[in-house]
Design an enzyme around this catalytic site. Sequence first.
Site, PDB file in Angstrom:
ATOM      1  N   ALA A  42       0.846  -1.191   0.000  1.00 52.46           N
ATOM      2  CA  ALA A  42       0.000   0.000   0.000  1.00 52.46           C
ATOM      3  C   ALA A  42       0.879   1.239   0.000  1.00 52.46           C
ATOM      4  CB  ALA A  42      -0.910   0.000   1.224  1.00 52.46           C
TER       5      ALA A  42
ATOM      6  N   GLY B 235      -0.725  -5.155   0.805  1.00 54.66           N
ATOM      7  CA  GLY B 235      -1.938  -5.062   0.015  1.00 54.66           C
ATOM      8  C   GLY B 235      -1.831  -5.755  -1.321  1.00 54.66           C
TER       9      GLY B 235
ATOM     10  N   GLU C  86      -2.563  -9.311  -0.587  1.00 54.84           N
ATOM     11  CA  GLU C  86      -3.987  -9.381  -0.259  1.00 54.84           C
ATOM     12  C   GLU C  86      -4.848  -9.311  -1.515  1.00 54.84           C
ATOM     13  OE1 GLU C  86      -4.523  -7.527   4.132  1.00 54.84           O
ATOM     14  OE2 GLU C  86      -3.500  -6.219   2.714  1.00 54.84           O
TER      15      GLU C  86
ATOM     16  N   GLU D  63       3.318  -6.044   7.363  1.00 52.95           N
ATOM     17  CA  GLU D  63       2.690  -4.934   8.076  1.00 52.95           C
ATOM     18  C   GLU D  63       3.162  -4.776   9.519  1.00 52.95           C
ATOM     19  OE1 GLU D  63      -0.205  -5.803   4.722  1.00 52.95           O
ATOM     20  OE2 GLU D  63       1.172  -6.931   6.000  1.00 52.95           O
TER      21      GLU D  63
END
Length: 260
Positions: A66, A112, A115, A135
Amino acid sequence: MDYNNILTNLHNGVTTITINRPSKLNALNSETIGELHDAFAKADSDTSTKVIIITGTGEKAFVAGADISEFAHFSVEEGARLARKGQEDLFDFVENLSTPVIAAVNGFALGGGLELAMAAHFRVASDNARMGLPEVSLGVIPGYGGTQRLPQLVGKGRAMEMIMTAGMIDANTALDYGLVNHIASIEELVPLAEKIAGKIMRNSSVAIAAGIKAVNAGFTDGVNGYEAEIEAFGACFGTEDFKEGTTAFLEKRKADFPGK
């Protein structure tokens, strides 16, 4: 529609969506997530699209994570809204599309990015792919479904280790874990995804959509997956695809599914 951060291309029944932020290693920001939602929605509603492939520009990264600069100063409430909106607009949305989605993971798929790949219905990876959820090294946890989808795919213990160590795994380990279905060279990655897409397109798109829904039901809290399967199975009997498929079988010919 012209996008700032993604490219789309429809060819022979396959819509390829390419995240195109090479200077940011294709990192996801809010604008990119919005564009991806729009592109996936349009592809899913387009009857000429039978399979969707999601990939990233270049050889370095599918999605390197991200865009941290967007949320580094968020409050508790803003952080929760960010995760909820992202899950609803993109990650859960992709997982529940009726059109099959293949993630062609080229290079890094981190945070992300992993994900997003896990939200696809299955994954193929380049031999230089590296995957992980880093993360906790930033003092946060995966917020776009990573804590839920990773254990479903690789098992609780392996998921716990990957999340706690914030480490990366290579393509061969991902294959061994069941996180990806196939590995190819970077040059052959998208052609491999297209080859699999071709096999999918020989079959009933209506039945495939029902199959996606039934499989996902088994991973949804409070939903009886077996009952969902029974209902979806029965519903197939009322489709034109079922009539064509069974008739073609009995007549010993190739089915020509109308997609209805």
